[in-house]
Design a protein around this motif. Structure first.
Motif, mmCIF file in Angstrom:
data_model
loop_
_atom_site.group_PDB
_atom_site.id
_atom_site.type_symbol
_atom_site.label_atom_id
_atom_site.label_comp_id
_atom_site.label_asym_id
_atom_site.label_seq_id
_atom_site.Cartn_x
_atom_site.Cartn_y
_atom_site.Cartn_z
ATOM 1 N N MET A 72 21.133 5.793 -7.130
ATOM 2 C CA MET A 72 19.847 5.398 -7.709
ATOM 3 C C MET A 72 19.141 4.326 -6.866
ATOM 4 O O MET A 72 17.953 4.427 -6.591
ATOM 5 N N ILE A 73 19.937 3.336 -6.435
ATOM 6 C CA ILE A 73 19.334 2.235 -5.671
ATOM 7 C C ILE A 73 18.839 2.725 -4.302
ATOM 8 O O ILE A 73 17.789 2.276 -3.826
ATOM 9 N N LEU A 74 19.565 3.683 -3.725
ATOM 10 C CA LEU A 74 19.149 4.228 -2.424
ATOM 11 C C LEU A 74 17.835 4.983 -2.552
ATOM 12 O O LEU A 74 16.941 4.861 -1.702
ATOM 13 N N VAL A 75 17.713 5.740 -3.639
ATOM 14 C CA VAL A 75 16.471 6.485 -3.891
ATOM 15 C C VAL A 75 15.321 5.500 -4.062
ATOM 16 O O VAL A 75 14.228 5.698 -3.518
ATOM 17 N N TYR A 76 15.594 4.425 -4.817
ATOM 18 C CA TYR A 76 14.561 3.411 -5.042
ATOM 19 C C TYR A 76 14.115 2.779 -3.716
ATOM 20 O O TYR A 76 12.914 2.642 -3.457
ATOM 21 N N LEU A 77 15.087 2.447 -2.874
ATOM 22 C CA LEU A 77 14.754 1.812 -1.586
ATOM 23 C C LEU A 77 13.966 2.768 -0.675
ATOM 24 O O LEU A 77 13.027 2.348 0.004
ATOM 25 N N CYS A 78 14.344 4.049 -0.714
ATOM 26 C CA CYS A 78 13.609 5.051 0.071
ATOM 27 C C CYS A 78 12.169 5.148 -0.422
ATOM 28 O O CYS A 78 11.224 5.243 0.373
ATOM 29 N N TYR A 79 12.007 5.120 -1.748
ATOM 30 C CA TYR A 79 10.664 5.194 -2.349
ATOM 31 C C TYR A 79 9.829 3.985 -1.927
ATOM 32 O O TYR A 79 8.657 4.121 -1.535
ATOM 33 N N VAL A 80 10.450 2.794 -1.981
ATOM 34 C CA VAL A 80 9.746 1.556 -1.604
ATOM 35 C C VAL A 80 9.273 1.643 -0.152
ATOM 36 O O VAL A 80 8.101 1.375 0.157
ATOM 37 N N LEU A 81 10.179 2.077 0.713
ATOM 38 C CA LEU A 81 9.865 2.155 2.153
ATOM 39 C C LEU A 81 8.772 3.196 2.425
ATOM 40 O O LEU A 81 7.815 2.919 3.158
ATOM 41 N N ALA A 82 8.914 4.377 1.788
ATOM 42 C CA ALA A 82 7.952 5.457 2.029
ATOM 43 C C ALA A 82 6.561 5.065 1.533
ATOM 44 O O ALA A 82 5.564 5.285 2.232
ATOM 45 N N LEU A 83 6.509 4.451 0.355
ATOM 46 C CA LEU A 83 5.209 4.059 -0.210
ATOM 47 C C LEU A 83 4.558 2.969 0.647
ATOM 48 O O LEU A 83 3.343 2.992 0.882
ATOM 49 N N TRP A 84 5.392 2.053 1.140
ATOM 50 C CA TRP A 84 4.870 0.960 1.982
ATOM 51 C C TRP A 84 4.288 1.520 3.286
ATOM 52 O O TRP A 84 3.174 1.204 3.683
ATOM 53 N N LEU A 85 5.088 2.402 3.933
ATOM 54 C CA LEU A 85 4.628 2.996 5.203
ATOM 55 C C LEU A 85 3.366 3.835 4.993
ATOM 56 O O LEU A 85 2.442 3.790 5.794
ATOM 57 N N TRP A 86 3.347 4.579 3.902
ATOM 58 C CA TRP A 86 2.186 5.423 3.585
ATOM 59 C C TRP A 86 0.940 4.535 3.379
ATOM 60 O O TRP A 86 -0.129 4.833 3.914
ATOM 61 N N THR A 87 1.113 3.436 2.653
ATOM 62 C CA THR A 87 -0.033 2.549 2.358
ATOM 63 C C THR A 87 -0.540 1.873 3.622
ATOM 64 O O THR A 87 -1.746 1.885 3.886
ATOM 65 N N VAL A 88 0.383 1.282 4.410
ATOM 66 C CA VAL A 88 -0.075 0.541 5.599
ATOM 67 C C VAL A 88 -0.640 1.469 6.681
ATOM 68 O O VAL A 88 -1.470 1.048 7.483
ATOM 69 N N SER A 89 -0.183 2.733 6.689
ATOM 70 C CA SER A 89 -0.764 3.645 7.682
ATOM 71 C C SER A 89 -2.092 4.237 7.200
ATOM 72 O O SER A 89 -2.855 4.763 8.002
ATOM 73 N N SER A 90 -2.361 4.130 5.884
ATOM 74 C CA SER A 90 -3.624 4.675 5.358
ATOM 75 C C SER A 90 -4.746 3.645 5.350
ATOM 76 O O SER A 90 -5.912 3.991 5.565
ATOM 77 N N VAL A 91 -4.394 2.393 5.051
ATOM 78 C CA VAL A 91 -5.416 1.354 4.899
ATOM 79 C C VAL A 91 -5.219 0.290 5.972
ATOM 80 O O VAL A 91 -4.101 -0.169 6.195
ATOM 81 N N THR A 92 -6.302 -0.112 6.587
ATOM 82 C CA THR A 92 -6.216 -1.186 7.583
ATOM 83 C C THR A 92 -6.737 -2.469 6.953
ATOM 84 O O THR A 92 -7.845 -2.512 6.431
ATOM 85 N N GLN A 93 -5.915 -3.491 6.974
ATOM 86 C CA GLN A 93 -6.295 -4.792 6.413
ATOM 87 C C GLN A 93 -5.985 -5.892 7.436
ATOM 88 O O GLN A 93 -5.393 -5.620 8.483
ATOM 89 N N GLU A 94 -6.378 -7.135 7.052
ATOM 90 C CA GLU A 94 -6.097 -8.270 7.950
ATOM 91 C C GLU A 94 -4.589 -8.510 8.058
ATOM 92 O O GLU A 94 -3.824 -8.057 7.204
ATOM 93 N N ALA A 95 -4.197 -9.287 9.070
ATOM 94 C CA ALA A 95 -2.764 -9.559 9.289
ATOM 95 C C ALA A 95 -2.162 -10.316 8.110
ATOM 96 O O ALA A 95 -1.020 -10.047 7.697
ATOM 97 N N SER A 96 -2.950 -11.250 7.533
ATOM 98 C CA SER A 96 -2.416 -12.029 6.396
ATOM 99 C C SER A 96 -2.112 -11.115 5.209
ATOM 100 O O SER A 96 -1.104 -11.290 4.524
ATOM 101 N N ALA A 97 -2.980 -10.110 4.973
ATOM 102 C CA ALA A 97 -2.759 -9.160 3.879
ATOM 103 C C ALA A 97 -1.515 -8.319 4.159
ATOM 104 O O ALA A 97 -0.699 -8.081 3.266
ATOM 105 N N PHE A 98 -1.365 -7.930 5.428
ATOM 106 C CA PHE A 98 -0.201 -7.126 5.818
ATOM 107 C C PHE A 98 1.103 -7.889 5.539
ATOM 108 O O PHE A 98 2.045 -7.343 4.969
#
Lengths: 414, 152
Positions: A1-27
């Motif tokens: 369960m925890i591995l699935v959760y961590l994979c979800y966290v990582l995938a969602l983070w990568l998906w968000t940062v590759s979709s939206v460009t923000q300032e370095a402080s926001a990143f």
């Protein structure tokens, strides 16, 4: 369960940062937040590896908080920094409340409960008369939203009234309304008055729905139930008729076509109209993060977060978000082994509050109900509301997590 | 393409997480039902003035309110010392037969009369009255509320 959760966290983070460009402080704020959410998940998994029933709620909260963080990052630096701060508050509140409920009986002290009963109406009326006005409403008590304070305190009020022994009845007849039930109703009506003065009808709606369920469970007299229902209906109709912005929302809800054609309501009806026009375009995989126009949905990261998820992240994400909310309420309704009457009512009213907030949010986002201005737990932006949901969750964890025999069992065995 | 893959992974992982959490909740719900042991709690409240006789004084009891825990089984309740459950009501003889079951209590009025929400029940050995959770009955000036409880 925890591995699935961590994979979800990582995938969602990568998906968000590759979709939206923000300032370095926001990143970096988003990065620290994601690390915090991932570490919290691991800690919960390790700490409660033998008490898996306690893992469910916090894991749901963290899953929803990841989505909330992604939406906050999409909104910009200010929003994501605010969410990072909120996360710290939530973590501290969860820890403190859980430890207090789990290891002590302080929360059941009569003096504290009486103070809580006295404080809630005072806070509401103080906010109504002295609080700063925001768009015609008085929502903040010294910088904290009254919605969060009232909904955190209300389960304790319900538990205090309902757990006290029924000794007196109206006209001395046991079939009539008991005095403690009557006390709760009068108290709730006092809060309704405060909500009306503050122009905070979303809070009033949640309180009314919770009080109604508790009342219908406890009251035995059908005549009283009928009178109560009639009073509620009359009150709702009066509010719809007298309060202009509620009246407008009801018109938009019931007759969208007329609202769009009307000059006065056309702008307000735009949110519902956008949903109906673009529902097919949203699809199962969404239009991409950052697609929903902020000009139409001014509250896209708070009151309209479900529409944001549907439009940007896709229908699949929205469906899972709703299912997670339902599972969370179901988890909160599971009773622990050692619950007395106070704990049962505290748990029930907490679950009802969370459930009704989720229900109203979904209904108002899908234009099936008037726009009520309530956020989705942990997905929406809002410190007070998110801290309130966290405290209610911590109360449930504390009650269910208590070990040992309760007073009833000990007396039974004697 | 890269974003599409990340989106699919996120959705797939969320789906597994949702199903896993839902199944765990369902399992916990079932477990919570199975570990419970049912018994009934009877809360007795005196509606009139409490008697001030020697027995109450000796037992240091107020005579106003009492709580009684009833496990599953059969009991006789009445206003004589010989009855298993003593009801402190004066006046005419009252004797009740209580069959405590998991979901309900089956009550029969053997002597005297009782009052419930549905009306007054006179002594009738063949009549079985179903008592459910939160039901209240009135015997003389004593009000009894039956609450179903579960403990491990």
């Amino acid at each position: 369960m925890i591995l699935v959760y961590l994979c979800y966290v990582l995938a969602l983070w990568l998906w968000t940062v590759s979709s939206v460009t923000q300032e370095a402080s926001a990143f970096w704020a988003y990065f620290y937040l994601i690390v915090g959410l991932a570490v919290s998940g691991i800690l919960i998994f390790i700490a409660w590896r033998k008490r898996k029933n306690l893992q469910i709620g916090p894991m749901i909260a963290l899953t929803l908080a990841n989505l909330g963080a992604s939406i906050a990052f999409r909104m910009g630096e200010k929003s994501i920094s605010g969410y990072l701060k909120d996360f710290a508050y939530m973590a501290i509140c969860f820890l403190v409340v859980f430890l207090v409920v789990r290891f002590t009986k302080i929360y059941r002290w009569k003096l504290l409960n009486i103070l809580c009963i006295a404080a809630l109406p005072m806070i509401l009326y103080y906010t109504a008369f002295k609080g700063a006005e925001v768009n015609g409403s008085h929502l903040y008590f010294f910088g904290i939203m009254t919605l969060g304070i009232i909904l955190t305190g209300y389960p304790f009020v319900v538990a205090t009234f309902m757990a006290s022994p029924e000794k007196h009845y109206r006209n001395g007849n046991v079939r009539n309304l008991s005095f403690n039930m009557m006390g709760l109703l009068i108290y709730t009506f006092l809060l309704f008055g405060g909500c009306a003065l503050c122009n905070e009808y979303g809070l009033l709606l949640v309180l009314a729905m919770t009080a109604t369920v508790i009342f219908f469970i406890r009251c035995n007299n059908w005549l009283t139930k009928m009178l109560y229902s009639a009073a509620c209906l009359a009150g709702a109709l009066l509010v719809c008729k007298v309060v202009s912005h509620v009246h407008d929302r009801v018109v938009i809800w019931l007759n969208l076509k007329a609202a769009v054609e009307s000059e006065a309501l056309a702008e307000k009806a735009e949110t519902a109209l956008y949903l109906f026009r673009n529902f097919k375009r949203m699809g199962f995989y969404g239009n991409g993060i950052g697609n929903l126009p902020e000009s139409i949905y001014r509250t896209l990261n708070s009151d309209h977060v479900l529409v944001t998820v549907m439009n940007d992240y896709g229908l699949f994400m929205a469906i899972f978000m709703i299912v997670l909310g339902a599972v969370f309420v179901r988890w909160m309704l599971i009773e622990g082994k050692n619950m007395n009457a106070y704990d049962k009512y505290l748990n029930l009213s907490s679950a009802l509050i969370v459930g009704f907030v989720i229900l109203i949010h979904i209904a108002s986002n899908l234009a099936s109900f008037i726009t009520a201005g309530l956020g989705y737990p942990w997905c929406s932006d809002g410190t007070s509301a998110n801290v309130m949901f966290t405290i209610l969750m911590a109360v449930h964890c504390g009650i269910v997590g208590r070990r040992g025999r309760n007073e009833l069992q000990e007396r039974y065995e004697r | 393409m890269k974003m599409m893959i990340l989106q699919l992974i996120a959705i797939f992982m969320l789906a597994i997480l949702v199903i896993g959490l839902w199944l765990r909740t369902w399992k916990e719900e079932r477990a919570a039902k199975s570990y419970d042991k049912t018994f009934w709690l009877v809360q007795m409240q005196r509606m009139g003035k409490a008697p001030k006789n020697l027995s109450y004084f000796l037992r240091k009891k107020s005579g106003i309110g009492e709580e009684l825990h009833l496990p599953l089984g059969v009991f006789f309740a009445g206003n004589r010392w010989t009855d298993t459950i003593y009801l402190g009501v004066g006046g005419e003889r009252v004797r009740l037969f209580l069959n405590i079951q998991k979901e309900e209590i089956v009550l029969t009025v053997l002597e005297g009369k009782i009052q419930t929400k549905n009306g007054v029940y006179e002594a009738n050995k063949r009549e079985q009255i179903s008592i459910h959770d939160f039901t209240k009955i009135v015997v003389g000036d004593l009000e009894l509320q039956f609450l179903r409880k579960k403990v491990k």
